[in-house]
Design an enzyme around this catalytic site. Structure first.
Site, PDB file in Angstrom:
ATOM      1  N   ASN A   1       0.857  -1.180   0.000  1.00 34.93           N
ATOM      2  CA  ASN A   1       0.000   0.000   0.000  1.00 34.93           C
ATOM      3  C   ASN A   1       0.894   1.230   0.000  1.00 34.93           C
ATOM      4  OD1 ASN A   1      -2.912  -1.043   0.415  1.00 34.93           O
ATOM      5  ND2 ASN A   1      -1.697  -2.193   1.921  1.00 34.93           N
ATOM      6  N   GLU A   2       1.128   1.753  -1.176  1.00 33.44           N
ATOM      7  CA  GLU A   2       2.036   2.875  -1.362  1.00 33.44           C
ATOM      8  C   GLU A   2       1.347   4.197  -1.011  1.00 33.44           C
ATOM      9  OE1 GLU A   2       5.021   2.308  -1.815  1.00 33.44           O
ATOM     10  OE2 GLU A   2       5.479   0.824  -3.361  1.00 33.44           O
TER      11      GLU A   2
END
Length: 638
Positions: free
Chosen positions: A161-162
């Site tokens: 999850n950037e």
């Protein structure tokens, strides 16, 4: 798990446990997981675990394997869901998380194969959305995650999850951040081979877990950990969403905790016990914060900086400034081997013996000149008996094309000289055939490994010759832990320690220089340093020279010591800096573009010079003499 106790602080919005070493933290986490598994077993229920990959959880998995083998921990009632997987990715690829999980855990315990769930990186793109929905459905059907294990990336990502991920994001296909791709390059050899996308559990999926443990080991995670723990909740740092969960525990080693307010500037948290080390750190912090030289700091500066309590103890700014200024000034020396015929009471090194036996340990075949090349040159120029011991071959950091080029040269030389032509043609054909069919990340053949070792050995010998080190004083150790032909190394072994003992006994040095990356729990530098520590521990009390030996630690190519820790600062003139650069240039296989450049695109000589310039500039800002460049060292008292 031995917990280090520091003052509680309102700065931290998540509970943080700080341990001395990563191994201790990993064992503590593993025991909590084991207790969860056993508790569920007693109730006849499943233990549903969310698992992570990467270097952070390896110690946890090692301890779980030990508990299974030695203490009967069963995984028959365990169901696992992994956080993520690269896309596209075949499960048998060395870089796949399927391969990782089986190698690190599943193949060593009695978990049921049908209870293992890892995102499928082989699916056609049109099937991904439905697959992700089913992945979440499977988690729900198992009753949800009892415990989610997390590491953290330098972008603040959890899973993949950037930055930009929302707190309610589900399992999905995502684009990888450029920084994440750079960090992954060490596993894929080159950045262009790293997949640009990945499948990941969403932040929302993670936050549904009943219990979450976030791990962070090593100084490289310190800045992002501070943002996670002390920063505001923001999609710019997805890990900050953990602040929204009621049962999160953050477990870090002392190095990952370095940037936390209670560690870095404890005087901002509350009352301090002022020892010499903390006083020095506080004064230097204030000098840099106010952008005023040490000797210009006033009582008012100390009060405005939250250091009134220090003034109460010290009396006044003038005396305190003078005391710390003198301490820093005494770290500077142009005589890293000691200055003959001088009063050495307040010098970093002893005057006697005037000509010392110096042993420089270099983890890779170029760390010596990159990290302390100016000091090496100074030691040789000042007449010391300088030895360099290259602890590993460094062969995995040579491009395949260079190996082929040198094989071509060897064949051409054999044909020109008429010596061993048949054998050389056979070996050349073997090299060409292997390299032509070599898979990404595949271990090199023994012949290719040997060629790459010889390339790096020749470069190191050339650099030593340039620096004036006698050929008989150049030692190639080839420590066995490194010789796997892959990025992954073996643990430090008895053979590594014995080899280190042997060279120490042979040279009996008055001075040892070693790469002091104590703050990196996973790297080759740390393993090499641990071998030196273990060897010296065995020799102390047995060999008289050990008691009279000083050990100086330098840092690797990536960073410098904090100024408050520096105990010897060696000024480097412009001419010496150019000589150092030319010594680094002898390592031609690492020139222009290294196989493992890390997250820094500069060449090694550029990183080295920029770091040396920055250290000199720092001393200048503190109000000391202005130098072109400085190499810094910390003394290790064993």
């Amino acid at each position: 798990m031995e917990v280090l106790h520091y003052p509680e602080t309102a700065f931290e919005k998540l509970p943080v446990t700080i341990v001395a070493e990563a191994r201790e933290g990993a064992i503590g986490i593993a025991h909590e997981i084991a207790e969860l598994i056993r508790s569920k077993q007693r109730k006849g229920k499943l233990a549903v675990l969310g698992l992570a990959t990467g270097s952070s959880p390896i110690g946890v998995y090692q301890e779980l394997i030990r508990l299974h083998r030695e203490e009967g921990l069963s995984f028959q009632n365990v169901v696992t869901f992994n956080l993520d997987e690269y896309y596209p990715m075949q499960p048998d690829e060395l870089q796949s998380y399927v391969y990782f999980m089986h190698e690190q855990l599943f193949d060593h315990v009695d978990i049921r194969p049908e209870n293992v769930h890892i995102p499928d990186g082989t699916l056609p793109i049109e099937q991904i959305k439905e697959y992700c929905r089913n992945y979440e459905k499977q988690i729900d059907e198992c009753g949800g995650l009892d415990l989610q294990l997390l590491g953290i990336g330098r972008t603040g990502h959890i899973g993949f999850n950037e930055p930009g991920s929302s707190s309610s994001s589900p399992t999905r296909l995502v684009k990888l951040d450029p920084l994440t791709i750079t960090d992954a390059a060490k596993d894929f050899i080159k950045e262009e081979y790293v997949p640009l996308r990945a499948l990941t559990m969403g932040v929302g999926t993670i936050l549904k877990a009943r219990r979450i443990i976030l791990m962070a080991w090593g100084e490289g995670k310190a800045k992002i950990l501070r943002e996670t723990v002390e920063g505001r909740v923001s999609d710019e740092v997805p890990a900050t969403f953990l602040q929204l969960h009621p049962r999160v525990q953050v477990v870090v080693d002392q190095w990952a905790a370095l940037e936390l307010t209670r560690i870095k500037t404890p005087w901002l948290v509350g009352m301090c016990t002022w020892d010499d080390s903390l006083i020095r750190r506080a004064v230097l912090w204030l000098s840099l914060k106010t952008q005023k030289p040490i000797l210009k700091l006033t009582d008012e500066d100390y009060k405005d900086g939250g250091l009134s309590d220090l003034l109460v103890q010290a009396g006044n700014a003038y005396n305190l400034n003078l005391r710390i200024f003198n301490l820093i000034q005494r770290t500077i020396t142009g005589w890293p081997g000691g200055k003959p015929n001088s009063n050495d009471t307040q010098r970093p090194e002893r005057a006697l013996p005037a000509h010392k036996r110096v042993l420089i340990f270099s983890p890779h075949p170029d760390d010596d000149v990159i990290s302390m090349g100016g000091t090496l040159l100074r030691l040789v120029d000042q007449g010391h008996d300088v030895h360099v011991a290259y602890q590993t071959s460094g062969n995995i950091a040579v491009f395949d094309d260079d190996a082929r080029r040198f094989a071509d040269f060897a064949l051409g030389f054999a044909e020109k000289s008429g010596v061993g032509v048949a054998d050389m043609r056979r070996e050349h054909a073997e090299v060409v055939e292997f390299l032509h069919h070599k898979k990404l990340g595949e271990e090199d053949s023994a012949l290719v490994q040997n060629i790459k070792t010889l390339i790096r050995r020749g470069e190191a010998a050339a650099a030593c010759r340039y620096c004036g080190v006698q050929e008989a004083n150049v030692h190639f150790m080839n420590m066995p832990f490194y010789e796997t032909g892959q990025v992954k190394k073996k643990p430090l072994g008895e053979a590594d320690i014995e080899e280190t003992i042997a060279i120490l006994q042979e040279i009996k040095p008055h001075q040892i220089f070693a790469a002091g990356d104590l703050r990196d729990p996973h790297g080759t530098h740390r393993v090499c340093l641990d071998a030196i520590f273990a060897a010296l521990a065995r020799l102390k009390g047995r060999e008289e020279w050990v008691d009279d030996c000083y050990m100086w630690l330098y840092r690797g190519a990536w960073q410098e010591w904090d100024v408050e820790d520096i105990e010897m600062a060696v000024p480097i003139s412009p001419e010496e800096l150019m000589r150092k650069r030319k010594a680094i240039f002898k390592h031609q296989s690492q020139k222009d573009s290294a196989v493992f450049p890390g997250n820094d695109k500069r060449e090694f000589w550029q990183r080295s010079e920029d770091r040396n310039h920055a250290t000199a500039k720092l001393y200048d800002r503190l109000g000391l003499v202005e130098y072109e460049a400085i190499e810094a060292f910390v003394r290790y008292r064993f």
